[in-house]
Design a protein around this motif. Sequence first.
Motif, PDB file in Angstrom:
ATOM      1  N   PHE A   1      11.611 -15.238   4.752  1.00 44.22           N
ATOM      2  CA  PHE A   1      11.612 -13.774   4.615  1.00 44.22           C
ATOM      3  C   PHE A   1      10.801 -13.165   5.764  1.00 44.22           C
ATOM      4  CE2 PHE A   1      12.714 -11.980   0.231  1.00 44.22           C
ATOM      5  CZ  PHE A   1      13.632 -12.981  -0.069  1.00 44.22           C
TER       6      PHE A   1
ATOM      7  N   VAL B   1      16.048 -13.598   5.336  1.00 45.00           N
ATOM      8  CA  VAL B   1      16.096 -12.258   4.743  1.00 45.00           C
ATOM      9  C   VAL B   1      15.141 -11.368   5.530  1.00 45.00           C
ATOM     10  CG1 VAL B   1      15.713 -10.884   2.654  1.00 45.00           C
ATOM     11  CG2 VAL B   1      16.616 -13.211   2.459  1.00 45.00           C
TER      12      VAL B   1
ATOM     13  N   ALA C   1       9.094  -7.522  -0.308  1.00 46.82           N
ATOM     14  CA  ALA C   1       9.280  -8.395  -1.474  1.00 46.82           C
ATOM     15  C   ALA C   1       8.257  -8.129  -2.567  1.00 46.82           C
ATOM     16  CB  ALA C   1       9.225  -9.863  -1.053  1.00 46.82           C
TER      17      ALA C   1
ATOM     18  N   THR D   1      17.869  -3.862  -3.462  1.00 46.64           N
ATOM     19  CA  THR D   1      17.053  -4.776  -2.660  1.00 46.64           C
ATOM     20  C   THR D   1      16.864  -6.103  -3.372  1.00 46.64           C
ATOM     21  OG1 THR D   1      15.886  -3.034  -1.462  1.00 46.64           O
ATOM     22  CG2 THR D   1      14.729  -5.125  -1.710  1.00 46.64           C
TER      23      THR D   1
ATOM     24  N   GLN E   1      18.139  -9.720  -1.785  1.00 42.55           N
ATOM     25  CA  GLN E   1      17.225 -10.805  -1.418  1.00 42.55           C
ATOM     26  C   GLN E   1      17.465 -12.057  -2.240  1.00 42.55           C
ATOM     27  OE1 GLN E   1      14.146 -11.969  -3.255  1.00 42.55           O
ATOM     28  NE2 GLN E   1      15.033 -11.012  -5.078  1.00 42.55           N
TER      29      GLN E   1
END
Length: 326
Positions: free
Chosen positions: A145, A259, A299, A308, A312
């Motif tokens: 991420f 991501v 996140a 979102t 993800q």
Amino acid sequence: MSPLTVQYKEANQSKITTDIYLPPNASSANSPVLINIHGGAFMLGHSGMVSKPQIDDCLSRNWIVVVPNHRLCPGVNILDGPMTDCRDLLDWIYNGSLDTYLQTQKRPHRVDMDRVMAFGTSSGGMLALSLGYDVPRPPRAILNFYGAVHFTHPSWTTPLPHIQSKLPPLAPGFIQAVYKEYPIPTNSSISLEGQDQNEEATAGANSAAPNFARPRDAFAFTQLANGTVLEACFPGERDVREIDPVERIGEGFPPTFIVHGGADRMVSIEVSWKLLEVLRENEVECGMVEVPGEDHTFAMGMRVGSRTWELQRQGFDFLEEVISRS
């Protein structure tokens, strides 16, 4: 949801622990393991500063989630500190130490050594990727991420005005006190995770705002503001490409998914595009999702069930698909 906590390593009197989250039901089958590495620009954070909804999602997949601490820069550099610690954590799992520890619990779980995965956010994303090379046995798959990669990109030496504007006057001698910390800490009281870089910390995120009366907070945010994170965390004459996953990916690198937020102002999305390009050039199974409108560390603040959240989750679905193969 309270994790188990165990020491997996000691280095120069730094006692380094990992949190372990177990699926709710012990199974006769061995469980996959996800290593979840926190972010914090290599200088901040700790194992408690990760997304609990993401952990819940992983537990629902019957995965064991292992969230390590690591030594924080700048008292040790990225390679000798965070990277080495995370690689030792991977070895700790593969040599059976995690499995041995879990057998001491009332409801023991067993580790599936063939389905160990790595995941990280921001600097943790880079550390997850670093488990894919220069190790005896890499993870089965990696999820990154908005990771810190492609260190020759100009963004890594570009000041960040939205951070600079928040810094109070700081005496150079004061921020240099961070080098006197001993043992090297593995836990800072704050993280970049969950902080809205515009105003205050994101509501509901388990991250406190920086306290510039603390040398570590002042040091870290000064490096971020001035575009000197790599200079501070990997100093000297060594080439930063030595630790850059973009430069180290080759044949046999584990399947990898990326991501990244489309509005990230801390780590340019261009570095993830480059990572994806290199993965494809080396014929590594890979994928990427760009999350529209999201800034760095989204996140920690995302709402379960939101667009979102669903986007993800494609990264975790990718991991699950890879480990489902025999």
